[in-house]
Motif scaffolding. Structure first.
Motif, PDB file in Angstrom:
ATOM      1  N   GLY A  16       0.822  -1.206   0.000  1.00  0.00           N
ATOM      2  CA  GLY A  16       0.000   0.000   0.000  1.00  0.00           C
ATOM      3  C   GLY A  16       0.849   1.246   0.000  1.00  0.00           C
ATOM      4  N   LYS A  17       0.191   2.321  -0.358  1.00  0.00           N
ATOM      5  CA  LYS A  17       0.877   3.610  -0.466  1.00  0.00           C
ATOM      6  C   LYS A  17       0.070   4.656   0.308  1.00  0.00           C
ATOM      7  CE  LYS A  17       2.333   6.991  -3.909  1.00  0.00           C
ATOM      8  NZ  LYS A  17       2.624   7.252  -5.329  1.00  0.00           N
ATOM      9  N   TYR A  18       0.716   5.324   1.230  1.00  0.00           N
ATOM     10  CA  TYR A  18       0.042   6.343   2.038  1.00  0.00           C
ATOM     11  C   TYR A  18       0.077   7.694   1.348  1.00  0.00           C
ATOM     12  CZ  TYR A  18      -0.230   3.026   5.794  1.00  0.00           C
ATOM     13  OH  TYR A  18      -0.545   1.920   6.545  1.00  0.00           O
ATOM     14  N   HIS A  19      -1.000   8.438   1.533  1.00  0.00           N
ATOM     15  CA  HIS A  19      -1.065   9.803   1.008  1.00  0.00           C
ATOM     16  C   HIS A  19      -0.314  10.741   1.953  1.00  0.00           C
ATOM     17  CE1 HIS A  19      -5.087   8.383  -0.950  1.00  0.00           C
ATOM     18  NE2 HIS A  19      -4.030   7.808  -1.464  1.00  0.00           N
ATOM     19  N   THR A  20      -0.164  11.974   1.531  1.00  0.00           N
ATOM     20  CA  THR A  20       0.637  12.927   2.297  1.00  0.00           C
ATOM     21  C   THR A  20       0.113  13.110   3.713  1.00  0.00           C
ATOM     22  OG1 THR A  20       0.856  14.068   0.212  1.00  0.00           O
ATOM     23  CG2 THR A  20       1.737  15.176   2.153  1.00  0.00           C
ATOM     24  N   ASP A  21      -1.208  13.044   3.899  1.00  0.00           N
ATOM     25  CA  ASP A  21      -1.757  13.282   5.238  1.00  0.00           C
ATOM     26  C   ASP A  21      -1.589  12.069   6.153  1.00  0.00           C
ATOM     27  OD1 ASP A  21      -3.607  11.429   4.439  1.00  0.00           O
ATOM     28  OD2 ASP A  21      -5.345  12.746   4.604  1.00  0.00           O
ATOM     29  N   MET A  22      -1.145  10.950   5.595  1.00  0.00           N
ATOM     30  CA  MET A  22      -0.886   9.713   6.354  1.00  0.00           C
ATOM     31  C   MET A  22      -2.160   9.120   6.953  1.00  0.00           C
ATOM     32  SD  MET A  22       2.182   8.909   6.006  1.00  0.00           S
ATOM     33  CE  MET A  22       3.688   8.625   6.893  1.00  0.00           C
ATOM     34  N   ASN A  23      -3.303   9.707   6.707  1.00  0.00           N
ATOM     35  CA  ASN A  23      -4.542   9.160   7.244  1.00  0.00           C
ATOM     36  C   ASN A  23      -5.244   8.258   6.244  1.00  0.00           C
ATOM     37  OD1 ASN A  23      -4.680  10.131   9.877  1.00  0.00           O
ATOM     38  ND2 ASN A  23      -5.357  12.133   9.169  1.00  0.00           N
ATOM     39  N   GLU A  45       6.212  13.574  13.777  1.00  0.00           N
ATOM     40  CA  GLU A  45       6.240  12.956  12.470  1.00  0.00           C
ATOM     41  C   GLU A  45       5.665  11.559  12.598  1.00  0.00           C
ATOM     42  OE1 GLU A  45       9.942  13.523  10.119  1.00  0.00           O
ATOM     43  OE2 GLU A  45      10.089  11.365  10.361  1.00  0.00           O
ATOM     44  N   VAL A  46       4.661  11.249  11.783  1.00  0.00           N
ATOM     45  CA  VAL A  46       4.187   9.877  11.676  1.00  0.00           C
ATOM     46  C   VAL A  46       4.887   9.285  10.462  1.00  0.00           C
ATOM     47  CG1 VAL A  46       2.201   8.413  11.178  1.00  0.00           C
ATOM     48  CG2 VAL A  46       1.986  10.291  12.805  1.00  0.00           C
ATOM     49  N   PHE A  47       5.718   8.288  10.714  1.00  0.00           N
ATOM     50  CA  PHE A  47       6.567   7.768   9.653  1.00  0.00           C
ATOM     51  C   PHE A  47       5.831   6.718   8.837  1.00  0.00           C
ATOM     52  CE2 PHE A  47      10.023   5.243   7.865  1.00  0.00           C
ATOM     53  CZ  PHE A  47      10.844   6.245   7.379  1.00  0.00           C
ATOM     54  N   ASP A  48       5.124   5.807   9.509  1.00  0.00           N
ATOM     55  CA  ASP A  48       4.391   4.725   8.834  1.00  0.00           C
ATOM     56  C   ASP A  48       3.282   4.209   9.745  1.00  0.00           C
ATOM     57  OD1 ASP A  48       3.460   2.487   7.522  1.00  0.00           O
ATOM     58  OD2 ASP A  48       5.206   1.246   8.020  1.00  0.00           O
ATOM     59  N   PRO A  49       2.021   4.497   9.409  1.00  0.00           N
ATOM     60  CA  PRO A  49       0.909   4.106  10.286  1.00  0.00           C
ATOM     61  C   PRO A  49       0.583   2.614  10.229  1.00  0.00           C
ATOM     62  CG  PRO A  49       0.270   5.826   8.702  1.00  0.00           C
ATOM     63  CD  PRO A  49       1.571   5.250   8.243  1.00  0.00           C
ATOM     64  N   THR A  50       1.209   1.846   9.343  1.00  0.00           N
ATOM     65  CA  THR A  50       0.868   0.434   9.208  1.00  0.00           C
ATOM     66  C   THR A  50       1.012  -0.287  10.542  1.00  0.00           C
ATOM     67  OG1 THR A  50       1.793   0.511   6.975  1.00  0.00           O
ATOM     68  CG2 THR A  50       1.325  -1.667   7.880  1.00  0.00           C
ATOM     69  N   GLY A  51      -0.041  -0.996  10.926  1.00  0.00           N
ATOM     70  CA  GLY A  51       0.024  -1.796  12.137  1.00  0.00           C
ATOM     71  C   GLY A  51      -0.315  -1.053  13.406  1.00  0.00           C
ATOM     72  N   ALA A  52      -0.590   0.241  13.319  1.00  0.00           N
ATOM     73  CA  ALA A  52      -0.859   1.016  14.539  1.00  0.00           C
ATOM     74  C   ALA A  52      -2.115   0.499  15.252  1.00  0.00           C
ATOM     75  CB  ALA A  52      -1.005   2.502  14.212  1.00  0.00           C
ATOM     76  N   GLY A  53      -3.167   0.202  14.476  1.00  0.00           N
ATOM     77  CA  GLY A  53      -4.408  -0.300  15.077  1.00  0.00           C
ATOM     78  C   GLY A  53      -4.206  -1.661  15.734  1.00  0.00           C
ATOM     79  N   ASP A  54      -3.427  -2.522  15.084  1.00  0.00           N
ATOM     80  CA  ASP A  54      -3.158  -3.845  15.658  1.00  0.00           C
ATOM     81  C   ASP A  54      -2.253  -3.735  16.879  1.00  0.00           C
ATOM     82  OD1 ASP A  54      -4.647  -5.372  13.730  1.00  0.00           O
ATOM     83  OD2 ASP A  54      -3.079  -4.899  12.291  1.00  0.00           O
ATOM     84  N   THR A  55      -1.315  -2.808  16.822  1.00  0.00           N
ATOM     85  CA  THR A  55      -0.450  -2.589  17.977  1.00  0.00           C
ATOM     86  C   THR A  55      -1.272  -2.097  19.157  1.00  0.00           C
ATOM     87  OG1 THR A  55       1.426  -2.131  16.537  1.00  0.00           O
ATOM     88  CG2 THR A  55       1.561  -1.289  18.795  1.00  0.00           C
ATOM     89  N   PHE A  56      -2.198  -1.205  18.867  1.00  0.00           N
ATOM     90  CA  PHE A  56      -3.132  -0.746  19.910  1.00  0.00           C
ATOM     91  C   PHE A  56      -3.842  -1.945  20.535  1.00  0.00           C
ATOM     92  CE2 PHE A  56      -7.397   0.255  21.264  1.00  0.00           C
ATOM     93  CZ  PHE A  56      -7.237   1.386  22.047  1.00  0.00           C
TER      94      PHE A  56
END
Lengths: 308, 308
Positions: free
Chosen positions: A85-92, A229-240
């Motif tokens: 996947g590819k994140y957009h500039t807003d990282m959301n 800086e949010v570098f890479d949101p991947t896995g944040a929800g699972d980490t939570f």
């Protein structure tokens, strides 16, 4: 200390963000959940499936954190689940570039015998029938079942999702998904409707805007730590989710007061996850770092007001 | 108890939301700020301008809250500033339908003599030169100057905005505006850059997602209270600012710890404002209701974790 069963994907991810891109790296919901839960020295197993292309080093990485990997089926002639996947500039927001189910297409989870009496079960994002299959294998009704899901299953398997929801104590879901599941815009109303579907605790994740915990008329909120800086949101929800169940497994306390703490630990661990690509930051996270950041969380949210 | 000078619009609003619409009703930044600040029994004046069409009843409404209205210029042959807008379904975005400046076009604020030694000055959203004019009239440098502004002035009067920013202690600004003012996406970085422009305290308002208070390396977060229903967001930001300055004026304490409490009071008052159209909810708000909701805020955010 409660035993913890984690079911979910163990996978390869390839990630592109405004800050850079990776080749295939370690990913998957169960991986992130397990690494976060391992901060609490819990007795956890991961139930998942990988292909012959999955490096032993990655399994060792989990074992070294005292995570049992005997429930990870190894399909020698198959290929591991792959997402890019590819994140957009807003990282959301992000675009999914590739989803190769591979061995996951035929995943039939087997809970290792030693863990069938586990008190805590974390059902990572998977087909609801796969999640149900795990619950069916447990010797007794677990003390706490936590479920993560996503809009994809609401679109493609809503009846099965409702089946599993009836057997779940806690759901973690993001705000848009809570709205989709209930048809309600207000998260307060949505959380009430979801409780009517089964889970008596509803955690609504709002990404960079934090997370809400609902239970009856009670509500608790944990912000996300404001980061430079949010570098890479991947896995944040699972980490939570992993921090959440790990803390509960360790404390063996499923009261609302303790679930509040579990939400804080989940948010704190997620704040580390996003600092580097994939699981990188979680692999070498120390207890001291975790405690330091918990103090930051306290300073961020705690106040002393005397009512007048 | 510090004296408080509030400068800003006193106006007519006509509002349309998914829940209904109003004719011309009482509105304006200074009105909302004043009503919120009046919860703290402060000695406050509003510096503003209205036309001959402005009802005496509305002025009485403010006077009855012990807000001095001698600084509100009355232009008999002029018309009061009028704004009308329509909110979208998500209540987070709105279209402006009408902006009639009317008497505001020639507004030349005069701070009443009695209030020129006020310790606290709240500069509501207005042209930066109008805000500067108020500061120039003060006998001494106030103990605390709080400024609210918006993207409109960044587009049309950025140099004047930077002039007034140099003389301000606290800025309240929303997240998009903080990004526009600094060119930074990260609010942490944006807040640091804004501190370099003058204000040593930066409050970034995120609407339903709460508010952040930055000061040096310190940061504090107050969520918005999760509500079943947001009826009308008009004035919520000004109500927040009014609660913020009102609490500080009452406590006479400009420490970071006390500003945290001020943010909580601002958020709490804003949570009432959105429950009814315009100023309706704020007009009859009791101290008991405020205290009850403050307790809800405590339950929403406070936790007890022992570090392990």
């Amino acid at each position: 200390m409660s035993k913890l069963v984690i079911v979910g994907t163990v996978a390869f991810d390839a990630i592109e963000t405004p800050f850079g891109k990776t080749d295939k790296i370690l990913g998957g919901a169960a991986t992130f959940i397990g690494l976060a839960a391992s901060q609490f020295d819990v007795d956890a197993t991961i139930v998942s499936i990988v292909g012959g292309d999955f490096p032993q080093d990655y399994l060792n990485l989990l074992s070294d954190k005292n995570i049992d990997v005997s429930g990870i089926e190894f399909v020698k002639n198959g290929k591991t689940f792959f997402w890019s996947g590819k994140y957009h500039t807003d990282m959301n927001s992000r675009d999914t570039l590739t989803t190769e189910l591979n061995v996951l297409a035929d995943f039939n989870p087997i809970v290792p015998k030693f863990y069938r009496d586990a008190e805590i079960v974390m059902l990572g994002n998977l087909h609801p029938l796969t999640q149900i299959s795990v619950l069916d294998q447990m010797d007794n009704t677990p003390k706490l079942v936590v479920l993560d899901t996503m809009n994809f299953w609401m679109d493609s398997a809503i009846e099965e999702l409702h089946q599993v929801l009836k057997r779940v104590d806690v759901i973690t879901i993001n705000d848009d998904e809570a709205r989709q599941l209930t048809g309600e815009f207000s998260l307060v109303v949505a959380a009430r409707k979801i409780q009517d579907m089964g889970p008596k605790y509803v955690v609504i994740k709002k990404g960079e805007h934090g997370a809400l915990l609902f239970h009856g008329e009670k509500v608790f909120f944990a912000p996300a730590l404001p980061l430079e800086e949010v570098f890479d949101p991947t896995g944040a929800g699972d980490t939570f989710a992993g921090g959440f169940v790990g803390y509960i497994a360790k404390t063996e306390d499923t009261s609302f007061e303790n679930l509040k703490n579990a939400v804080i630990y989940g948010s704190t661990l997620a704040s580390f996850c996003v600092e580097k690509f994939g699981t990188e930051r979680m692999q070498d996270l120390s207890k001291e770092e975790l405690n330091t950041r918990l103090l930051q969380f306290k300073h961020l949210t705690q106040f002393e007001i005397e009512l007048t």
